[in-house]
Design an enzyme around this catalytic site. Structure first.
Site, PDB file in Angstrom:
ATOM      1  CG  ASP A   1      -2.042  -1.028   1.104  1.00 30.77           C
ATOM      2  OD1 ASP A   1      -2.124  -1.705   0.063  1.00 30.77           O
ATOM      3  OD2 ASP A   1      -2.819  -1.161   2.063  1.00 30.77           O
TER       4      ASP A   1
ATOM      5  CG  HIS B   1     -21.755 -29.784 -19.968  1.00 29.89           C
ATOM      6  ND1 HIS B   1     -22.230 -28.506 -20.145  1.00 29.89           N
ATOM      7  CD2 HIS B   1     -22.827 -30.602 -20.002  1.00 29.89           C
ATOM      8  CE1 HIS B   1     -23.544 -28.561 -20.307  1.00 29.89           C
ATOM      9  NE2 HIS B   1     -23.927 -29.830 -20.213  1.00 29.89           N
TER      10      HIS B   1
END
Length: 191
Positions: free
Chosen positions: A36, A170
């Site tokens: 940061d 799938h």
């Protein structure tokens, strides 16, 4: 970090951010900075963690690969979730590249239908010539988990051809990412 007196140590601070080079080294040759305190467009724990690993490996004499800030996953853990990586369509176009965009709605995905989570979509932004994945943007249930596949594809220099050509189980939500990649090629199957 002001209490640490970085300027007295020879560390350059501009507009409240520690300035570093591509190796995350500050203007004081024995001082590195991560997280940061840097001027980055996004401040995320996982970015700081990877920056720390990069710095430690560099100090240890290793040659770690540079961090690709365009392949940083940016998740938003909201309802619905939002997940993004890389350039937006607008940023890609502003870079001067010819761009292809593919979209796939979750309402056309079998797993999303089974889970009653059909709101949302996947969008893939790619270089029209090389097929390079420039950005992936998703909104919907579970998309913060799906983003890892797109990050890996970009990191491995995969293209929309590889992402669209890879076999996906799938029914899974990940098929929406495959279909969005295929849509950039005009080959989506289920829309």
């Amino acid at each position: 970090y002001k209490e640490l007196a970085p300027e007295e140590a020879g560390v350059t601070i501009e507009r409240g951010a520690v300035q570093v080079d591509e190796s995350l080294r500050t203007s004081a040759s024995t001082v590195f900075a991560i997280g940061d305190v840097l001027a980055r467009p996004f401040r995320l724990a996982h970015v700081a963690s990877d920056e720390a690993i990069f710095v430690v490996e560099s100090i240890a004499g290793e040659s770690p690969p540079p961090i690709d800030y365009n392949a940083i996953p940016r998740p938003t853990f909201s309802i619905p979730q939002v997940a993004t990586m890389g350039w937006s369509e607008k940023q890609a176009r502003e870079s001067g590249r010819e761009v292809k965009v593919g979209r796939f709605p979750f309402q056309a995905n079998s797993k999303a239908t089974i889970e009653d989570a059909t709101e949302g979509l996947v969008k893939v932004v790619a270089d029209a010539q090389a097929g390079e994945i420039l950005g992936i943007h998703m909104i919907g249930s579970g998309v913060t988990e799906l983003l890892a596949e797109g990050v890996a594809a970009r990191y491995l220099e995969g293209t929309i051809n590889e992402l669209g050509g890879a076999v996906h189980s799938h029914p899974t939500l990940s098929e929406a990412l495959k279909e969005a990649a295929l849509d950039t090629l005009g080959r989506a199957l289920h829309i």
